[in-house]
Scaffold this motif. Structure first.
Motif, PDB file in Angstrom:
ATOM      1  N   ASN A   1       0.726  -1.047   0.036  1.00  0.00           N
ATOM      2  CA  ASN A   1      -0.127   0.169   0.027  1.00  0.00           C
ATOM      3  C   ASN A   1       0.790   1.422  -0.040  1.00  0.00           C
ATOM      4  N   GLY A   2       0.232   2.159  -0.489  1.00  0.00           N
ATOM      5  CA  GLY A   2       0.982   3.444  -0.469  1.00  0.00           C
ATOM      6  C   GLY A   2       0.493   4.545   0.463  1.00  0.00           C
ATOM      7  N   HIS A   3       0.861   5.674   0.784  1.00  0.00           N
ATOM      8  CA  HIS A   3       0.169   6.489   1.549  1.00  0.00           C
ATOM      9  C   HIS A   3       1.012   7.839   1.388  1.00  0.00           C
ATOM     10  N   ARG A   4      -0.076   9.002   1.156  1.00  0.00           N
ATOM     11  CA  ARG A   4       0.662  10.174   1.115  1.00  0.00           C
ATOM     12  C   ARG A   4      -0.108  11.203   2.231  1.00  0.00           C
ATOM     13  N   GLN A   5       0.731  11.939   2.947  1.00  0.00           N
ATOM     14  CA  GLN A   5       0.251  12.557   4.210  1.00  0.00           C
ATOM     15  C   GLN A   5      -0.314  13.911   3.746  1.00  0.00           C
ATOM     16  N   LEU A   6      -1.343  14.333   4.220  1.00  0.00           N
ATOM     17  CA  LEU A   6      -1.975  15.984   3.878  1.00  0.00           C
ATOM     18  C   LEU A   6      -1.074  16.697   4.702  1.00  0.00           C
ATOM     19  N   GLN A   7      -0.667  17.815   4.021  1.00  0.00           N
ATOM     20  CA  GLN A   7       0.168  18.652   4.613  1.00  0.00           C
ATOM     21  C   GLN A   7      -0.226  20.077   4.332  1.00  0.00           C
ATOM     22  N   THR A   8       0.253  21.286   5.294  1.00  0.00           N
ATOM     23  CA  THR A   8      -0.002  22.482   5.161  1.00  0.00           C
ATOM     24  C   THR A   8       1.358  23.148   5.157  1.00  0.00           C
ATOM     25  N   THR A   9       1.568  23.961   4.234  1.00  0.00           N
ATOM     26  CA  THR A   9       2.963  24.936   4.421  1.00  0.00           C
ATOM     27  C   THR A   9       2.542  26.375   4.887  1.00  0.00           C
ATOM     28  N   VAL A  10       3.122  26.959   6.138  1.00  0.00           N
ATOM     29  CA  VAL A  10       2.695  28.167   6.694  1.00  0.00           C
ATOM     30  C   VAL A  10       3.881  28.817   6.780  1.00  0.00           C
ATOM     31  N   ARG A  11       3.845  30.418   6.644  1.00  0.00           N
ATOM     32  CA  ARG A  11       4.898  31.129   6.879  1.00  0.00           C
ATOM     33  C   ARG A  11       4.565  31.653   8.268  1.00  0.00           C
ATOM     34  N   ILE A  12       5.581  31.777   9.101  1.00  0.00           N
ATOM     35  CA  ILE A  12       5.617  32.582  10.308  1.00  0.00           C
ATOM     36  C   ILE A  12       5.689  34.086  10.075  1.00  0.00           C
ATOM     37  N   THR A  13       4.693  34.950  10.695  1.00  0.00           N
ATOM     38  CA  THR A  13       4.545  36.286  10.359  1.00  0.00           C
ATOM     39  C   THR A  13       5.234  36.976  11.441  1.00  0.00           C
ATOM     40  N   ASP A  14       4.739  36.354  12.967  1.00  0.00           N
ATOM     41  CA  ASP A  14       5.186  37.012  14.222  1.00  0.00           C
ATOM     42  C   ASP A  14       5.288  36.400  15.231  1.00  0.00           C
ATOM     43  N   ILE A  15       6.054  36.883  16.198  1.00  0.00           N
ATOM     44  CA  ILE A  15       6.033  35.761  17.694  1.00  0.00           C
ATOM     45  C   ILE A  15       5.753  36.893  18.394  1.00  0.00           C
ATOM     46  N   LEU A  16       4.253  36.723  19.042  1.00  0.00           N
ATOM     47  CA  LEU A  16       3.845  37.632  20.244  1.00  0.00           C
ATOM     48  C   LEU A  16       4.078  37.042  21.538  1.00  0.00           C
ATOM     49  N   THR A  17       4.609  37.706  22.475  1.00  0.00           N
ATOM     50  CA  THR A  17       5.104  37.387  23.786  1.00  0.00           C
ATOM     51  C   THR A  17       3.971  37.489  24.686  1.00  0.00           C
ATOM     52  N   GLY A  18       3.362  38.531  24.661  1.00  0.00           N
ATOM     53  CA  GLY A  18       2.107  38.912  25.408  1.00  0.00           C
ATOM     54  C   GLY A  18       2.537  39.393  27.050  1.00  0.00           C
ATOM     55  N   ALA A  19       3.693  38.925  27.303  1.00  0.00           N
ATOM     56  CA  ALA A  19       3.966  39.181  28.871  1.00  0.00           C
ATOM     57  C   ALA A  19       4.812  40.347  28.986  1.00  0.00           C
ATOM     58  N   LYS A  20       5.664  40.838  27.946  1.00  0.00           N
ATOM     59  CA  LYS A  20       6.614  41.877  27.953  1.00  0.00           C
ATOM     60  C   LYS A  20       6.132  42.989  28.526  1.00  0.00           C
ATOM     61  N   PRO A  21       5.071  43.741  27.615  1.00  0.00           N
ATOM     62  CA  PRO A  21       4.670  44.882  27.722  1.00  0.00           C
ATOM     63  C   PRO A  21       4.249  45.075  29.344  1.00  0.00           C
TER      64      PRO A  21
END
Length: 138
Positions: free
Chosen positions: A87-107
């Protein structure tokens, strides 16, 4: 700055601008996503570890592509029993681009530091006023 996020049962180290291939996520191309399960944050200020997650932190991303991975062949065999399955298998995948890292605690930390500085200024003003009163008593 970088972050370690958890999605699809796996952990990924990401930085702003990275392209990341993860297991299938819902959303069309161009949609915005947010990863709330941030396990660690790192950067110039140092490292922040979560237990298990860093509170208030999130990673913003944009869906670049929905697709499928390379084909994996699954082969089962019992020797001398005429049993073979391929049998063969092809996994479904999503390619994403990271736009921002939000820390939330620093301010919030910066605001607390500013509040702490104000009482020190008030204490110095009262100390400056107190010696003048002592001189007038003499």
């Amino acid at each position: 700055m970088y972050a370690v996020i958890k999605t699809g049962g796996k952990q990924y180290k990401v930085a702003e601008g990275d392209l990341l291939v993860v297991e299938k996520l819902s959303g069309a191309e161009g949609d915005k996503l947010s990863f709330e399960e941030v396990l660690m944050l790192g950067g110039d200020a140092g490292v922040t570890l979560g237990s298990p997650h860093v509170e208030g932190a999130s990673v913003a991303a944009e869906v670049v592509e929905q697709g499928r991975g390379e084909k994996i062949i699954v082969f089962k065999k019992n020797r001398r029993k005429h049993y073979r399955r391929r049998n063969g298998h092809r996994q479904l995948q999503t390619t994403v681009r990271i736009t921002d890292i939000l820390t939330g605690a620093k301010p919030a930390k910066k605001a607390k530091a500013a509040k702490k500085a104000e009482p020190k200024a008030d204490a110095e003003a009262t100390e400056a006023a107190a010696p003048s009163e002592e001189k007038s008593e003499e």
